[in-house]
Design a protein around this motif. Structure first.
Motif, mmCIF file in Angstrom:
data_model
loop_
_atom_site.group_PDB
_atom_site.id
_atom_site.type_symbol
_atom_site.label_atom_id
_atom_site.label_comp_id
_atom_site.label_asym_id
_atom_site.label_seq_id
_atom_site.Cartn_x
_atom_site.Cartn_y
_atom_site.Cartn_z
ATOM 1 N N MET D 1 0.850 -1.199 0.000
ATOM 2 C CA MET D 1 0.000 0.000 0.000
ATOM 3 C C MET D 1 0.883 1.245 0.000
ATOM 4 O O MET D 1 1.853 1.323 0.760
ATOM 5 C CB MET D 1 -0.878 0.001 1.259
ATOM 6 N N LYS D 2 0.537 2.217 -0.893
ATOM 7 C CA LYS D 2 1.306 3.456 -0.954
ATOM 8 C C LYS D 2 0.699 4.477 0.008
ATOM 9 O O LYS D 2 -0.504 4.736 -0.024
ATOM 10 C CB LYS D 2 1.287 3.990 -2.395
ATOM 11 N N VAL D 3 1.538 5.066 0.860
ATOM 12 C CA VAL D 3 1.082 6.105 1.797
ATOM 13 C C VAL D 3 1.850 7.392 1.491
ATOM 14 O O VAL D 3 3.087 7.398 1.472
ATOM 15 C CB VAL D 3 1.310 5.680 3.261
ATOM 16 N N LEU D 4 1.108 8.490 1.237
ATOM 17 C CA LEU D 4 1.706 9.795 0.946
ATOM 18 C C LEU D 4 1.501 10.725 2.140
ATOM 19 O O LEU D 4 0.425 10.734 2.744
ATOM 20 C CB LEU D 4 1.050 10.415 -0.298
ATOM 21 N N TRP D 5 2.532 11.480 2.461
ATOM 22 C CA TRP D 5 2.452 12.472 3.543
ATOM 23 C C TRP D 5 2.696 13.856 2.959
ATOM 24 O O TRP D 5 3.568 14.027 2.109
ATOM 25 C CB TRP D 5 3.517 12.185 4.603
ATOM 26 N N PHE D 6 1.957 14.860 3.449
ATOM 27 C CA PHE D 6 2.125 16.228 2.920
ATOM 28 C C PHE D 6 2.332 17.248 4.035
ATOM 29 O O PHE D 6 1.923 17.029 5.183
ATOM 30 C CB PHE D 6 0.902 16.644 2.090
ATOM 31 N N ALA D 7 2.946 18.369 3.630
ATOM 32 C CA ALA D 7 3.124 19.545 4.498
ATOM 33 C C ALA D 7 3.843 19.171 5.795
ATOM 34 O O ALA D 7 4.798 18.415 5.757
ATOM 35 C CB ALA D 7 1.777 20.235 4.743
ATOM 36 N N GLU D 18 5.793 6.423 1.350
ATOM 37 C CA GLU D 18 6.344 5.138 1.774
ATOM 38 C C GLU D 18 5.399 4.019 1.333
ATOM 39 O O GLU D 18 4.217 4.255 1.101
ATOM 40 C CB GLU D 18 6.582 5.108 3.288
ATOM 41 N N THR D 19 5.972 2.832 1.181
ATOM 42 C CA THR D 19 5.168 1.671 0.807
ATOM 43 C C THR D 19 5.147 0.727 1.989
ATOM 44 O O THR D 19 6.203 0.415 2.549
ATOM 45 C CB THR D 19 5.774 0.955 -0.411
ATOM 46 N N ILE D 20 3.953 0.362 2.406
ATOM 47 C CA ILE D 20 3.847 -0.511 3.589
ATOM 48 C C ILE D 20 3.082 -1.781 3.232
ATOM 49 O O ILE D 20 2.305 -1.803 2.267
ATOM 50 C CB ILE D 20 3.121 0.187 4.761
ATOM 51 N N ALA D 21 3.340 -2.818 4.006
ATOM 52 C CA ALA D 21 2.557 -4.055 3.877
ATOM 53 C C ALA D 21 1.404 -3.951 4.864
ATOM 54 O O ALA D 21 1.625 -3.773 6.058
ATOM 55 C CB ALA D 21 3.428 -5.267 4.196
ATOM 56 N N LEU D 22 0.196 -4.013 4.371
ATOM 57 C CA LEU D 22 -0.979 -3.828 5.223
ATOM 58 C C LEU D 22 -1.308 -5.133 5.951
ATOM 59 O O LEU D 22 -1.579 -6.151 5.307
ATOM 60 C CB LEU D 22 -2.170 -3.400 4.344
ATOM 61 N N ILE D 68 -10.410 0.066 3.656
ATOM 62 C CA ILE D 68 -9.252 0.175 2.759
ATOM 63 C C ILE D 68 -8.765 -1.208 2.346
ATOM 64 O O ILE D 68 -8.983 -2.200 3.046
ATOM 65 C CB ILE D 68 -8.088 0.932 3.431
ATOM 66 N N THR D 69 -8.089 -1.247 1.193
ATOM 67 C CA THR D 69 -7.482 -2.501 0.726
ATOM 68 C C THR D 69 -6.050 -2.197 0.288
ATOM 69 O O THR D 69 -5.671 -1.036 0.125
ATOM 70 C CB THR D 69 -8.266 -3.100 -0.463
ATOM 71 N N ASP D 70 -5.297 -3.241 0.084
ATOM 72 C CA ASP D 70 -3.861 -3.102 -0.139
ATOM 73 C C ASP D 70 -3.517 -2.282 -1.385
ATOM 74 O O ASP D 70 -2.457 -1.665 -1.454
ATOM 75 C CB ASP D 70 -3.234 -4.502 -0.234
ATOM 76 N N GLY D 71 -4.398 -2.223 -2.371
ATOM 77 C CA GLY D 71 -4.102 -1.501 -3.605
ATOM 78 C C GLY D 71 -4.409 -0.003 -3.543
ATOM 79 O O GLY D 71 -4.150 0.730 -4.507
#
Lengths: 83, 152, 152, 83
Positions: D1-7, D18-22, D68-71
């Motif tokens: 799963m792709k996780v984006l962080w802002f600001a 970052e890419t995490i395993a859910l 949510i799902t892994d994709g």
């Protein structure tokens, strides 16, 4: 006294500008309109419905009881439609 | 503060640039442009002629602008109004208000156009498919202007 | 209808001209331009950097624009929002709404900027005389956006 | 799963993506935030006050109970300040 007419009041009266001699008996705007209405059938027609007549003295809006003198510039016109 | 009454078209971008150039205290510029439509009620409009009262027009526009500046916190204001013959699609009027804050800019710009519509001595003569017709004042314009009365 | 997210400046006159060119049904164009101020609270701003979320930004702006077009009778709308490094006096955002009628144009333009301010994923990092500071969201912006909630 | 962080969430976490395993146990946004908060002190600091955290799944705002799902593409950011 200079009297200016605009828009459809001008077309009714037949001129955009006229110079009149102000009688001593006429002292305010309401009296002036009564006096002007007698000048011609066109004037009478133009001033028939006073609700759609606006008057400015020396380029400022005034009410019917506004006092006038011979040196004033009087403008008579319908409600404005600019913008 | 500036008002102009002119026959020529105006350049919106240049006018608004001039309002804010070398000013770093302005956060918001709201502007209004009025254009000639080809339809009025059920009549088609070929062109129109805007008559005005030179001298009083400038005085009334300056009065409207001064009132806006008294009521809102404004950094700059502008009114440009054309007269003469105009065709559908042509620009008629530009009102703009610049302020540190957007609410002030929006209200002031709205006020400028609402008030000038009922006070500035302009009259429209439209060439319609039914012949030339003087445009009647709208009660909706009176109501729009009356919203800004302080007594309300 | 159009939204654009770009690093470059925009030309207000050209953008508004394009909205109304060859259109004779538009009577009113209201526009809003937001600019960088050199003061925020009690801090002086040297410059700012606008970060955004590419992809979602365009989606959110298009959603705001579609909502405006659903609520008001609009002939054309435009949102242009910049990102990257901006200095005091620079333009940040342009919102415009064109309509046959001016009330519609005013309300829709006001809605566009109020809504995008609380929904479009942009964040401001200001270079202040106290160092770089992320701008906090304003409760006044939430209130301004909430005015347009239909349930009210 | 792709996780984006802002600001400022990005600067606290130390990365914008970052890419995490859910884990199977994480099924909604609220659970994901709890899971992410355990990844580092920076993550914990970023997610300390959930009131100032907004979440978008596949570029659409969602609420904490959103599944949510892994994709999915998850974006986490503070209240927006554009315009």
């Amino acid at each position: 006294m200079k009297v200016l007419w605009f828009a459809w009041l001008r077309t009714r009266v037949g001129t955009g500008e006229e110079t009149i001699a102000l009688p001593d008996s006429v002292t305010d705007v309401a009296g002036l309109l009564d006096f002007l209405a007698q000048r011609s059938p066109g004037h009478a027609e133009a001033l028939k419905n006073r609700n759609v007549v606006r008057v400015a003295v020396n380029q400022t809006y005034v009410k019917p009881d506004h006092a006038i003198t011979d040196g004033d510039e009087i403008a008579i016109f319908p409600p404005v439609t600019g913008g | 503060m500036a008002v102009r009454v002119q026959r020529e078209d105006f350049d919106i971008g240049a006018e608004l640039d001039a309002l804010t150039r070398d000013r770093h205290d302005i956060g918001a510029v709201t502007s209004f442009v009025g254009l000639v439509r080809d339809i009025a009620g059920d009549a088609r409009i070929g062109a129109m002629t805007l008559e005005h009262y030179p001298g009083m027009t400038e005085k009334e526009l300056a009065r409207v602008e001064a009132e806006a500046n008294a009521r809102w916190q404004l950094s700059a204001t502008l009114i440009v109004h054309r007269f003469g013959r105009l065709e559908p699609g042509d620009r008629i009027v530009l009102c703009a208000a610049a302020s540190p804050h957007r609410e002030q800019a929006f209200e002031a710009c709205h006020f400028l156009i609402d008030w000038l519509k009922t006070s500035a001595p302009f009259w429209k003569l439209e060439d319609t498919d039914k012949g030339p017709q003087w445009v009647d004042a709208k009660t909706t314009d009176d109501a729009a202007a009356a919203r800004w009365n302080k007594s309300q």
